[in-house]
Write a protein that holds these residues in place. Structure first.
Motif, PDB file in Angstrom:
ATOM      1  N   GLU A  40      12.364  -5.589  51.602  1.00  0.00           N
ATOM      2  CA  GLU A  40      12.920  -6.500  50.603  1.00  0.00           C
ATOM      3  C   GLU A  40      12.114  -7.794  50.549  1.00  0.00           C
ATOM      4  O   GLU A  40      11.885  -8.343  49.470  1.00  0.00           O
ATOM      5  N   GLU A  41      11.671  -8.291  51.714  1.00  0.00           N
ATOM      6  CA  GLU A  41      10.842  -9.491  51.749  1.00  0.00           C
ATOM      7  C   GLU A  41       9.517  -9.249  51.042  1.00  0.00           C
ATOM      8  O   GLU A  41       9.013 -10.125  50.350  1.00  0.00           O
ATOM      9  N   LYS A  42       8.942  -8.056  51.210  1.00  0.00           N
ATOM     10  CA  LYS A  42       7.679  -7.726  50.550  1.00  0.00           C
ATOM     11  C   LYS A  42       7.868  -7.727  49.035  1.00  0.00           C
ATOM     12  O   LYS A  42       7.013  -8.205  48.300  1.00  0.00           O
ATOM     13  N   LYS A  43       9.002  -7.204  48.565  1.00  0.00           N
ATOM     14  CA  LYS A  43       9.266  -7.217  47.128  1.00  0.00           C
ATOM     15  C   LYS A  43       9.349  -8.650  46.610  1.00  0.00           C
ATOM     16  O   LYS A  43       8.844  -8.964  45.535  1.00  0.00           O
ATOM     17  N   LYS A  44      10.005  -9.541  47.377  1.00  0.00           N
ATOM     18  CA  LYS A  44      10.103 -10.935  46.959  1.00  0.00           C
ATOM     19  C   LYS A  44       8.729 -11.583  46.918  1.00  0.00           C
ATOM     20  O   LYS A  44       8.422 -12.347  46.009  1.00  0.00           O
ATOM     21  N   LEU A  45       7.892 -11.276  47.915  1.00  0.00           N
ATOM     22  CA  LEU A  45       6.536 -11.815  47.935  1.00  0.00           C
ATOM     23  C   LEU A  45       5.749 -11.315  46.733  1.00  0.00           C
ATOM     24  O   LEU A  45       5.043 -12.083  46.078  1.00  0.00           O
ATOM     25  N   ASP A  46       5.866 -10.018  46.423  1.00  0.00           N
ATOM     26  CA  ASP A  46       5.187  -9.461  45.256  1.00  0.00           C
ATOM     27  C   ASP A  46       5.627 -10.170  43.978  1.00  0.00           C
ATOM     28  O   ASP A  46       4.805 -10.478  43.116  1.00  0.00           O
ATOM     29  N   TYR A  50       3.217 -12.227  41.387  1.00  0.00           N
ATOM     30  CA  TYR A  50       3.168 -11.918  39.953  1.00  0.00           C
ATOM     31  C   TYR A  50       3.535 -13.149  39.123  1.00  0.00           C
ATOM     32  O   TYR A  50       2.959 -13.391  38.066  1.00  0.00           O
ATOM     33  N   THR A  51       4.493 -13.922  39.586  1.00  0.00           N
ATOM     34  CA  THR A  51       4.893 -15.125  38.867  1.00  0.00           C
ATOM     35  C   THR A  51       3.761 -16.140  38.839  1.00  0.00           C
ATOM     36  O   THR A  51       3.468 -16.732  37.791  1.00  0.00           O
ATOM     37  N   ILE A  52       3.105 -16.334  39.973  1.00  0.00           N
ATOM     38  CA  ILE A  52       1.993 -17.289  40.040  1.00  0.00           C
ATOM     39  C   ILE A  52       0.837 -16.834  39.152  1.00  0.00           C
ATOM     40  O   ILE A  52       0.283 -17.618  38.378  1.00  0.00           O
ATOM     41  N   VAL A  53       0.477 -15.565  39.244  1.00  0.00           N
ATOM     42  CA  VAL A  53      -0.629 -15.038  38.432  1.00  0.00           C
ATOM     43  C   VAL A  53      -0.285 -15.116  36.946  1.00  0.00           C
ATOM     44  O   VAL A  53      -1.113 -15.528  36.131  1.00  0.00           O
ATOM     45  N   GLY A  54       0.934 -14.763  36.590  1.00  0.00           N
ATOM     46  CA  GLY A  54       1.351 -14.834  35.189  1.00  0.00           C
ATOM     47  C   GLY A  54       1.322 -16.255  34.655  1.00  0.00           C
ATOM     48  O   GLY A  54       0.878 -16.499  33.528  1.00  0.00           O
TER      49      GLY A  54
END
Length: 77
Positions: A40-46, A50-54
């Protein structure tokens, strides 16, 4: 598998491990139906990545759009 679903028998450990590897999930997920906290932590990191890149792509798009707008404005004058 139908016997597993109808609770007439339980899967063997080696089959659980093979299933978890095939589907890319943990054995806890297969046995308990819950994901581990690490996953779940990995999903939050992903999602953060994605938010930063977007956001970065949007900023670049705005800069390019402004540059094009400014260039068009100067050529009309």
């Amino acid at each position: 598998m139908s016997k597993w679903e109808s609770e007439q028998s339980s899967p063997e450990v080696d089959k659980i491990i093979l299933l978890s590897e095939y589907f890319g999930v943990t054995t806890d997920y297969l046995l308990k139906g819950k994901e581990t906290a690490r996953r779940e932590e990995k999903k939050k990191l992903d999602l953060k990545v994605y938010t930063i890149v977007g956001t970065f792509i949007n900023v670049i798009g705005l800069i390019v759009a402004f540059a094009i707008w400014e260039e068009c404005r100067q050529t009309q004058n």
